[in-house]
Design a protein around this motif. Sequence first.
Motif, PDB file in Angstrom:
ATOM      1  N   SER A 173     -28.189  14.725  29.302  1.00 28.32           N
ATOM      2  CA  SER A 173     -29.159  15.640  29.156  1.00 28.32           C
ATOM      3  C   SER A 173     -29.741  14.812  27.790  1.00 28.32           C
ATOM      4  O   SER A 173     -31.003  14.488  27.701  1.00 28.32           O
ATOM      5  CB  SER A 173     -28.791  16.717  28.910  1.00 28.32           C
ATOM      6  OG  SER A 173     -29.981  17.703  28.529  1.00 28.32           O
ATOM      7  N   ALA A 174     -28.840  14.797  26.585  1.00 32.78           N
ATOM      8  CA  ALA A 174     -29.065  14.414  25.699  1.00 32.78           C
ATOM      9  C   ALA A 174     -29.915  12.764  25.905  1.00 32.78           C
ATOM     10  O   ALA A 174     -30.983  12.508  25.468  1.00 32.78           O
ATOM     11  CB  ALA A 174     -28.073  13.883  24.869  1.00 32.78           C
ATOM     12  N   ARG A 175     -29.496  11.709  27.001  1.00 32.94           N
ATOM     13  CA  ARG A 175     -30.763  10.510  27.620  1.00 32.94           C
ATOM     14  C   ARG A 175     -31.584  10.793  27.645  1.00 32.94           C
ATOM     15  O   ARG A 175     -32.553  10.048  27.395  1.00 32.94           O
ATOM     16  CB  ARG A 175     -29.401  10.239  28.585  1.00 32.94           C
ATOM     17  CG  ARG A 175     -28.408   9.886  27.579  1.00 32.94           C
ATOM     18  CD  ARG A 175     -27.195   8.771  28.233  1.00 32.94           C
ATOM     19  NE  ARG A 175     -27.362   7.723  28.378  1.00 32.94           N
ATOM     20  CZ  ARG A 175     -27.285   6.607  29.352  1.00 32.94           C
ATOM     21  NH1 ARG A 175     -25.687   6.937  29.512  1.00 32.94           N
ATOM     22  NH2 ARG A 175     -27.615   5.563  29.249  1.00 32.94           N
ATOM     23  N   PHE A 176     -31.732  11.851  29.043  1.00 38.47           N
ATOM     24  CA  PHE A 176     -33.152  12.182  29.238  1.00 38.47           C
ATOM     25  C   PHE A 176     -33.674  12.842  28.038  1.00 38.47           C
ATOM     26  O   PHE A 176     -35.055  12.669  28.279  1.00 38.47           O
ATOM     27  CB  PHE A 176     -32.837  13.299  30.539  1.00 38.47           C
ATOM     28  CG  PHE A 176     -32.992  12.795  31.582  1.00 38.47           C
ATOM     29  CD1 PHE A 176     -33.869  12.180  32.985  1.00 38.47           C
ATOM     30  CD2 PHE A 176     -31.392  12.068  32.618  1.00 38.47           C
ATOM     31  CE1 PHE A 176     -33.802  11.623  33.835  1.00 38.47           C
ATOM     32  CE2 PHE A 176     -31.688  11.886  33.511  1.00 38.47           C
ATOM     33  CZ  PHE A 176     -32.478  10.940  34.429  1.00 38.47           C
ATOM     34  N   ALA A 177     -33.774  13.679  27.456  1.00 37.54           N
ATOM     35  CA  ALA A 177     -34.417  15.287  26.236  1.00 37.54           C
ATOM     36  C   ALA A 177     -35.788  13.889  25.574  1.00 37.54           C
ATOM     37  O   ALA A 177     -36.552  14.045  25.970  1.00 37.54           O
ATOM     38  CB  ALA A 177     -33.361  14.955  25.644  1.00 37.54           C
ATOM     39  N   ALA A 178     -35.353  12.163  25.240  1.00 36.51           N
ATOM     40  CA  ALA A 178     -36.208  11.833  24.927  1.00 36.51           C
ATOM     41  C   ALA A 178     -37.765  10.649  25.347  1.00 36.51           C
ATOM     42  O   ALA A 178     -38.848  10.837  25.701  1.00 36.51           O
ATOM     43  CB  ALA A 178     -35.618  10.090  24.425  1.00 36.51           C
ATOM     44  N   ARG A 179     -37.175  10.981  27.150  1.00 34.45           N
ATOM     45  CA  ARG A 179     -37.692   9.846  27.873  1.00 34.45           C
ATOM     46  C   ARG A 179     -38.447  11.101  28.703  1.00 34.45           C
ATOM     47  O   ARG A 179     -39.587  10.628  29.489  1.00 34.45           O
ATOM     48  CB  ARG A 179     -36.592   9.341  28.788  1.00 34.45           C
ATOM     49  CG  ARG A 179     -37.103   7.898  27.797  1.00 34.45           C
ATOM     50  CD  ARG A 179     -35.858   6.326  28.948  1.00 34.45           C
ATOM     51  NE  ARG A 179     -34.907   6.670  28.082  1.00 34.45           N
ATOM     52  CZ  ARG A 179     -33.254   6.041  28.534  1.00 34.45           C
ATOM     53  NH1 ARG A 179     -34.105   5.206  30.280  1.00 34.45           N
ATOM     54  NH2 ARG A 179     -31.817   6.629  28.683  1.00 34.45           N
ATOM     55  N   HIS A 180     -37.496  12.230  29.719  1.00 32.59           N
ATOM     56  CA  HIS A 180     -38.053  13.290  29.842  1.00 32.59           C
ATOM     57  C   HIS A 180     -37.874  14.130  30.018  1.00 32.59           C
ATOM     58  O   HIS A 180     -36.949  14.882  30.169  1.00 32.59           O
ATOM     59  CB  HIS A 180     -37.628  12.167  31.798  1.00 32.59           C
ATOM     60  CG  HIS A 180     -37.960  11.215  32.384  1.00 32.59           C
ATOM     61  ND1 HIS A 180     -38.650  10.715  32.415  1.00 32.59           N
ATOM     62  CD2 HIS A 180     -36.573  10.159  32.153  1.00 32.59           C
ATOM     63  CE1 HIS A 180     -38.838  10.012  33.283  1.00 32.59           C
ATOM     64  NE2 HIS A 180     -37.575   9.300  32.917  1.00 32.59           N
TER      65      HIS A 180
END
Length: 91
Positions: A65-72
Amino acid sequence: MDNNLKESLRNLHRSLANAGPVDEELQELLRQLDEDIRQLLEQRAADTEEATTTYGLAERTQEISARFAARHPSLEPTLRELGRILGNMGI
């Protein structure tokens, strides 16, 4: 609780379909997480006594979720909810 988890997975799949391109590394992380959750649900439905390693599913979901937050950013709330459900289940 399993119904909430299943609904959250369905929502995640719908969100992914509408999110546009997602890099392969994150796709693979999501595929593995999805498979682990599906195995857990199948084992619970079969009420098997097999030892299942569920440790870390909620944590992995939060990391993804943290990794997706910026890009998606549109996917992040669904992943956060999935992590919350898994955490509440003690997984």
